[in-house]
Enzyme design. Sequence first.
Site, short mmCIF file in Angstrom:
data_model
loop_
_atom_site.label_atom_id
_atom_site.label_comp_id
_atom_site.label_asym_id
_atom_site.label_seq_id
_atom_site.Cartn_x
_atom_site.Cartn_y
_atom_site.Cartn_z
N ARG A 92 0.85 -1.19 0.00
CA ARG A 92 0.00 0.00 0.00
C ARG A 92 0.89 1.24 0.00
O ARG A 92 1.76 1.40 0.85
CB ARG A 92 -0.90 0.01 1.23
CG ARG A 92 -1.88 1.19 1.26
CD ARG A 92 -2.75 1.11 2.50
NE ARG A 92 -3.46 -0.16 2.55
CZ ARG A 92 -3.90 -0.71 3.68
NH1 ARG A 92 -3.68 -0.12 4.84
NH2 ARG A 92 -4.54 -1.87 3.65
N GLU B 273 0.07 -7.19 -5.44
CA GLU B 273 -0.98 -6.18 -5.59
C GLU B 273 -0.50 -4.88 -4.97
O GLU B 273 -0.08 -4.85 -3.82
CB GLU B 273 -2.27 -6.63 -4.91
CG GLU B 273 -3.40 -5.61 -5.10
CD GLU B 273 -4.66 -5.96 -4.31
OE1 GLU B 273 -5.73 -6.04 -4.91
OE2 GLU B 273 -4.54 -6.15 -3.08
N HIS C 254 -13.10 -0.53 7.53
CA HIS C 254 -12.76 -1.92 7.80
C HIS C 254 -13.02 -2.26 9.26
O HIS C 254 -13.56 -3.34 9.57
CB HIS C 254 -11.29 -2.17 7.46
CG HIS C 254 -10.81 -3.54 7.79
ND1 HIS C 254 -11.15 -4.66 7.06
CD2 HIS C 254 -10.04 -3.99 8.82
CE1 HIS C 254 -10.60 -5.73 7.59
NE2 HIS C 254 -9.92 -5.36 8.67
#
Length: 253
Positions: free
Chosen positions: A90, A152, A168
Site C-alpha cells: 500500500r 498487488e 474496515h
Amino acid sequence: MNQLSMNDLKRFKHEITRFMMTYKFALDAMETRVEILVQEFEMLHEYNPIEHTKSRLKSPESIFHKLSRKGGDMSFDGIKACVKDIAGMRITCSFVSDIYAISNMLKNQSDLKVLGEKDYIKHPKPNGYQSLHLLVEVPVHLTDRQESVCIEVQIRTIAMDFWASLEHKIFYKFNEGNQTVPARLLEELKQAAVAAAALDLQMERLHAEIEEIKEEQTPDILASDALNKIVINNQQFALPQALLELLNDDDGR
C-alpha cells in the site's frame, strides 16, 4: 509419525517456505524501486509524493482458504494462477495527482509487467471506497532461477486510507457478531467517502496555490544560490566555479 511422513512434512515445509519467500523478495524489490523513484522525484521536483508505504504477506492459512473458496487447483502453480494478492503493498500519497504520477512511473519500468488495473478513484465502489489497484509482476532472481511474482499495489491518498481503515474496523465488528450493518450507517459511510474526496481536491488546490506564491516570493539571489548547489543523500556539493564560468561563456556566445 513414521519416518516417511516426517520426511514428507519436512519437504512440504521447505517448499512452502521457499514459495512464500519469493513473494517476500518481490515486496523487498518493489520497496527498493519505490524508494528510488521517491528520491529521484524529490531531486527533480523538490517534493516527496509518498507519505509512507506498507507491505504485507497473506498467511498460508488465508491463502489456502481463498484458493478453496475460488475453486483453484491445490498446488503451488494453482495458487499462483488463482490467488493474486498473496503479496500486497500500500502506497499512501499526499494528493490524487501523486497517485497517477507514481502509477505511471511504475508502468514505465520495462521489467515490470502490469497484469491488471482497477481505478476506484474514477469509479468508486458502491460503498464509497476509493483507491488505485495495480497487479504487477516483479522479476525475482533466486540462486537457481528467475521467477515472475505477482503483487498487488494499492495507491491512495491519506484521506482515502483513513476512510478505508475506519470502514474496515466498523465492518469487522459487525462481521464478528454475524450482524448486518444498518442502512443508515452504510449511507453515512458513503457520505464520509464523498467528504474525504472533496477534502483531497481542496488540499491539492491549496498546495498548488502555495507553491505558486512561494515561487513568486523567492528572491532571485536565493534562487540563484540554490541553483549553484546539489544535494545527494543529504550531502551538499557546490558546483565547480570553472564549470559555471564555462556555462556562462557558452550562454554569451
